[in-house]
Design a protein around this motif. Structure first.
Motif, PDB file in Angstrom:
ATOM      1  N   SER A 147       5.528  -3.491  -7.388  1.00  0.00           N
ATOM      2  CA  SER A 147       4.660  -2.334  -7.084  1.00  0.00           C
ATOM      3  C   SER A 147       4.980  -1.772  -5.780  1.00  0.00           C
ATOM      4  N   TRP A 148       3.916  -1.365  -4.853  1.00  0.00           N
ATOM      5  CA  TRP A 148       4.220  -0.731  -3.671  1.00  0.00           C
ATOM      6  C   TRP A 148       4.251  -1.687  -2.360  1.00  0.00           C
ATOM      7  N   LEU A 183       9.144   0.994  -1.317  1.00  0.00           N
ATOM      8  CA  LEU A 183       8.941   2.091  -2.465  1.00  0.00           C
ATOM      9  C   LEU A 183       9.170   3.608  -1.626  1.00  0.00           C
ATOM     10  N   MET A 205       5.444  -2.265 -12.045  1.00  0.00           N
ATOM     11  CA  MET A 205       5.724  -1.017 -11.298  1.00  0.00           C
ATOM     12  C   MET A 205       4.774   0.236 -11.793  1.00  0.00           C
ATOM     13  N   VAL A 210       3.087   3.620  -7.022  1.00  0.00           N
ATOM     14  CA  VAL A 210       4.509   3.724  -7.481  1.00  0.00           C
ATOM     15  C   VAL A 210       4.743   5.213  -8.276  1.00  0.00           C
TER      16      VAL A 210
END
Length: 391
Positions: A147-148, A183, A205, A210
């Protein structure tokens, strides 16, 4: 890990040739070397496969070749960026002749730059996009994902632990040293408006952070808010949906989901309409402005296996914030905006710990529980477009 079979919907694409690794000169040269002007759709797979997922990519490569056996390669092309050894990295395309399908290299790249470096991502995508001037393009990112959460990478591979960002590429000498893409630099390496669909075949994700960072990059965003098993996407089943005359993204995502659900394995997937993302951000910003009360984290649906890096359900979290701060009308607006933005999502009855969860609370999008601390992660979070837009 990281990261359909309804061929009746793509019968118009079927060709008799099967796929294998070795091939000879084609009976009809156009099948091997199509006129670039006549290619209508291209799918680009950007794979960070020199990683702990190397053997998984071997299986996915075989699936890609099988997929192209039922696709008209005069009208459709599959381009794959991958690393075949510590010193051999390139952009390949799948070619098909009377003997089957194989990967053929079209551009080689030096190993002085990692596959996780934004300059390499930018370079490869530019090379791919210039090959077929009249084609619509889709993009699949293959590899690890978190993810972020940032890695703060200088793109010189270092020792673990480091499980943040996108990629996880090993150093040239092997071992456990890895490199990741954060990211902001990943999204910055993707040109605006050139891809119709971006699909992350990676874990975690479809965090709202994102998705929002990619809001100008594609029309449709596909990914998983949770982990995904090491097999990842079933390319032999999914790609024909993407190459159909009218691509069926929802059908592709549903078939991905059914593969795992039919085997009683945990799975999540979501398809996001990027044209609706600003409307969703408007409502989320109003929710955050409604007051300072926040729900207890212990009662939230967590897509992560642990609480050390929690990814909470976006809809549940923001709904509870609205309700706790006496704004039920915003909770209603939020539900409407989520329904418009997440056009398809599905989740198994159990999470990745094997425990039953409230699947009705799964929206397909995750979010970070922002607390305003001075940690490195939250300092980075404040640089992201979602934070700037909503908080």
């Amino acid at each position: 890990m990281r990261r359909l079979l309804i061929f009746l919907s793509v019968l118009s694409l079927l060709l008799p040739a099967g796929c294998g690794h070795d091939g000879e000169e084609p009976d009809t040269p156009g099948s091997l070397y199509p006129d670039p002007e006549n290619v209508g759709r291209v799918v680009v797979v950007y794979a960070v496969n020199r990683s702990s997922l190397v053997y998984d990519f071997d299986g996915d490569s075989e699936e890609m070749l099988r997929a192209m056996s039922v696709v008209d390669t005069d009208r459709n092309q599959l381009l794959v960026y991958k690393t075949d050894s510590a010193t051999e990295t390139g952009l390949y395309r799948v070619v098909k002749d009377s003997e089957g399908c194989r990967f053929e290299i079209v551009r080689s790249y030096g190993r002085d730059v990692t596959s996780t470096h934004p300059d390499r991502i930018r370079e490869v995508l530019a090379d791919a996009l210039e090959m077929f001037p009249n084609a619509a393009y889709d993009l699949i990112f293959w590899g690890h994902g978190t993810s972020w959460r940032p890695y703060f990478s200088d793109h010189a591979v270092v020792d673990p632990p480091a499980l943040y960002g996108y990629g996880g590429e090993y150093s040239q000498t092997g071992g456990s040293q890895t490199d990741w893409t954060d990211l902001d630099e990943l999204a910055g390496a993707v040109p605006d408006g050139r891809f119709e669909t971006i699909w992350f075949d990676c874990c975690y994700m479809t965090g709202i952070e994102v998705v929002y960072q990619f809001r100008d990059k594609c029309s449709t965003f596909v990914g998983y808010p949770s982990e995904v098993w090491d097999k990842g996407m079933q390319y032999d089943e999914v790609l024909p949906y993407l190459f159909a005359a009218n691509p069926d993204i929802t059908g592709a995502a549903e078939t991905f989901y059914r593969f795992y659900a039919d085997r009683n394995q945990p799975v999540t997937v979501a398809v996001v309409d990027m044209a609706r993302i600003e409307e969703l951000a408007d409502v989320a910003a109003s929710v955050i402005s409604s007051g300072d009360l926040r729900p207890q984290a212990s009662g939230l649906l967590n897509y992560s296996r642990t609480m050390s890096s929690p990814f909470y359900d976006f809809h549940q979290f923001f709904r509870l914030v609205a309700e706790l701060n006496g704004a039920p009308e915003l909770a209603d607006d939020l539900a409407e905006a989520v329904a418009k933005t997440v056009v398809y999502h599905a989740a198994s009855d159990k999470d990745f710990n094997g425990r039953p969860w409230d699947s009705s609370s799964v929206s397909g999008l995750s979010t970070h529980f922002y607390r305003g601390t001075d940690t490195r992660d939250e300092s980075y979070y404040r640089t992201l477009d979602w934070y700037k837009r909503v908080y």
